[in-house]
Design a protein around this motif. Sequence first.
Motif, PDB file in Angstrom:
ATOM      1  N   SER A  65     -11.107 -33.503   5.495  1.00 58.79           N
ATOM      2  CA  SER A  65     -10.480 -33.262   7.034  1.00 58.79           C
ATOM      3  C   SER A  65      -9.205 -34.057   6.992  1.00 58.79           C
ATOM      4  CB  SER A  65     -11.558 -34.002   7.591  1.00 58.79           C
ATOM      5  OG  SER A  65     -12.568 -33.161   8.102  1.00 58.79           O
ATOM      6  N   GLY A 100      -6.161 -35.228   9.160  1.00 57.72           N
ATOM      7  CA  GLY A 100      -5.603 -35.520  10.671  1.00 57.72           C
ATOM      8  C   GLY A 100      -3.866 -35.332  10.584  1.00 57.72           C
ATOM      9  N   ILE A 143      -7.196 -31.647  13.402  1.00 57.58           N
ATOM     10  CA  ILE A 143      -7.899 -31.992  12.288  1.00 57.58           C
ATOM     11  C   ILE A 143      -7.915 -30.687  11.509  1.00 57.58           C
ATOM     12  CG2 ILE A 143     -10.000 -32.553  11.090  1.00 57.58           C
ATOM     13  CD1 ILE A 143     -10.447 -34.678  13.517  1.00 57.58           C
ATOM     14  N   GLY A 202      -7.201 -38.996   6.126  1.00 60.12           N
ATOM     15  CA  GLY A 202      -8.170 -37.930   5.938  1.00 60.12           C
ATOM     16  C   GLY A 202      -9.326 -38.553   5.338  1.00 60.12           C
ATOM     17  N   SER A 257     -14.791 -35.550  13.220  1.00 59.50           N
ATOM     18  CA  SER A 257     -15.173 -35.182  11.776  1.00 59.50           C
ATOM     19  C   SER A 257     -15.864 -36.515  11.045  1.00 59.50           C
ATOM     20  CB  SER A 257     -13.852 -34.488  11.117  1.00 59.50           C
ATOM     21  OG  SER A 257     -14.202 -34.135   9.777  1.00 59.50           O
ATOM     22  N   GLN A 306      -9.778 -36.478  16.390  1.00 59.62           N
ATOM     23  CA  GLN A 306      -8.548 -35.930  16.652  1.00 59.62           C
ATOM     24  C   GLN A 306      -7.649 -36.695  17.365  1.00 59.62           C
ATOM     25  OE1 GLN A 306      -9.222 -31.550  17.644  1.00 59.62           O
ATOM     26  NE2 GLN A 306      -7.746 -31.953  19.414  1.00 59.62           N
ATOM     27  N   ASN A 312      -4.257 -40.886  14.504  1.00 63.69           N
ATOM     28  CA  ASN A 312      -4.091 -40.734  13.166  1.00 63.69           C
ATOM     29  C   ASN A 312      -3.474 -41.839  12.450  1.00 63.69           C
ATOM     30  OD1 ASN A 312      -4.431 -37.696  13.350  1.00 63.69           O
ATOM     31  ND2 ASN A 312      -2.355 -37.408  13.869  1.00 63.69           N
TER      32      ASN A 312
END
Length: 613
Positions: free
Chosen positions: A35, A37, A42, A68, A96, A166, A169
Amino acid sequence: MCGIVGYVGDKQAYPIIIKGLKRLEYRGYDSAGVSIGNKDGILVLKEKGKVADLEAYAADRDSTGSIGIGHTRWATHGVPNQVNAHPHLSGDGKLSLIHNGIIENYDSIKQTLISKGHTFKSDTDTEVLVHLIEYFKEKEQVNLFEAVRLALNHVVGAYAIIVMEQGINNEFIAARKGSPLLIGIGKGEYFVASDASPIVEYTREVVYLGDGEIARINKDEELDIKTIANMSKTPFIEELELSLEAIEKGGFSSFMLKEIFEQPKSVIDTLRGRINPETKEITLGGISDYEQKIMNADRIIIVACGTSWHAGLIGEYLFEDLARISVEVEYASEFRYRNPIINENDVVLAISQSGETADSLAALELAKEKGATLLGICNVVGSSIPRLTHAGSYTHAGPEIGVASTKAFTTQIIVLTLMAIKMAHKKGTITMKKYHEIITELELIPEKIEKILKKNDQIEKIAAEFKDATNFLYLGRGYNFPVALEGALKLKEISYIHAEGYPAAEMKHGPIALIDDEMPIVIIATKKGNYDKVLSNIQEVKARGGRLIAIVTEGDKTVKELADYCIEVPDCLDELSPLLTNIPLQLLSYHIALMRGCNVDMPRNLAKSVTVE
Ligand code: G6P
């Protein structure tokens, strides 16, 4: 069992994560995912198969982003497919999560969440966890850090997790219980991984997250760690000793081959600083405070799994034969569930390459409750077993990445030998002459292994003769009985040929019925063991037409006349012979597997570090 990686900083996360996942692939390789970001949210990319399959799948996707998480999976709940691959998302898609471990009460949590309107896409326990975090986040109106803490209070099982959100970051949350996790500290960046291999090329400063701890990892801030019970913790920063070369193939075609050929050096590293060059006295710093306890123990109970269990069996012979200390060797997974009798005068010794094997850890926890002294012989520095035990000795074999254990086994035997003769010396159960004989021999082992490795071409030719066999029998006696078990395990693991290890004399009580002129039998027939008895066993095999591959002492003529193939090893004390006889068996398995087109480093269905029960 599953590898996890996370990055947060100013660099591009995707390449760092992919590289990290490749280093962790030994932990599982049936599916992988990331995943990432970025300003758009995401991006989740997942694929069945190895990390290279994920890379191919992601090749034409825009994976830009400086935060990530990534995962390489060894399936427990749910078949290996794209849906079950990690990361998993919360119901609203905003969280995530990647996970290594097992959520044991996932089903009851899932039912509760379903009753509250949650729906699930995968069959995994992990998806339940990310929904549970989402549930607490909404219900309690708290930030992700607190929501993770609240959720983990309801979880039974083992986990190492990273969760990202989400739109955020610069920060993610990591937590662990039972599964390993460490955090690398860079300048304005952090790396998180299941072991140090994805981190070492970026930073040497790491924090090993403790059991039951949660970390808020913000690229612009100091680490913020607290326990599940909400107590703040000060991060303890340690320096990594691992080198980058140690985790690369260094010109070999596979890690397994590299690790087989490294064994002379690994043995030297294991012995380094432990035998005084003048007095020949042994120092095992990690157990020095517990020597009296070991000497006076009622029993040493060795707990281990897989190859480490075979090393434990050799330990039993060494401790009983030399130090006259009674030893029991137990499969950790059986020991913990059979209500074993353990008391305060017992020493429970766990042997584990990874130091993370769930069953071995659980066996130690049980022994701890009963008041036993806990010892460990591990390879991975700072892993969970050394953290749990009172004392122990590292094997210092360097990272072992090939899933089939080779140099870890050899160096575990070295440490067991050092412990046993140290105790024997202290107890006076061996003469000084014998003590010096063993030490002298130990110091010669690296060059003797070197000599055996030169027979690689000969062993490759023998492998070509037997690569299509469907069954193998491995026989040995005394110190070499566990070597027979290990030889058979190695062949099974990487070539998928059925193989059984047996005490040579037990053969007549069953396996002899299997012998026909198709059946290869590998027999360890070195001079100093029960040589004459083994000769009789060889005759029994020959009389039934079996095809014999014998591991013999250099210059042996008798077995050569009987066996179809002989592989010579240098002469050696019987007590130390497993250190030599085991090497040709590793090479034999390696070549057979290669000739059958198998992936020797990542055999199907296996994983290197088994962090689930
Ligand atoms: C797995 C590995 C084996 C290893 C066993 C025990 O099954 O594939 O190679 O012997 O776990 O692992 P440990 O790390 O405890 O030695």
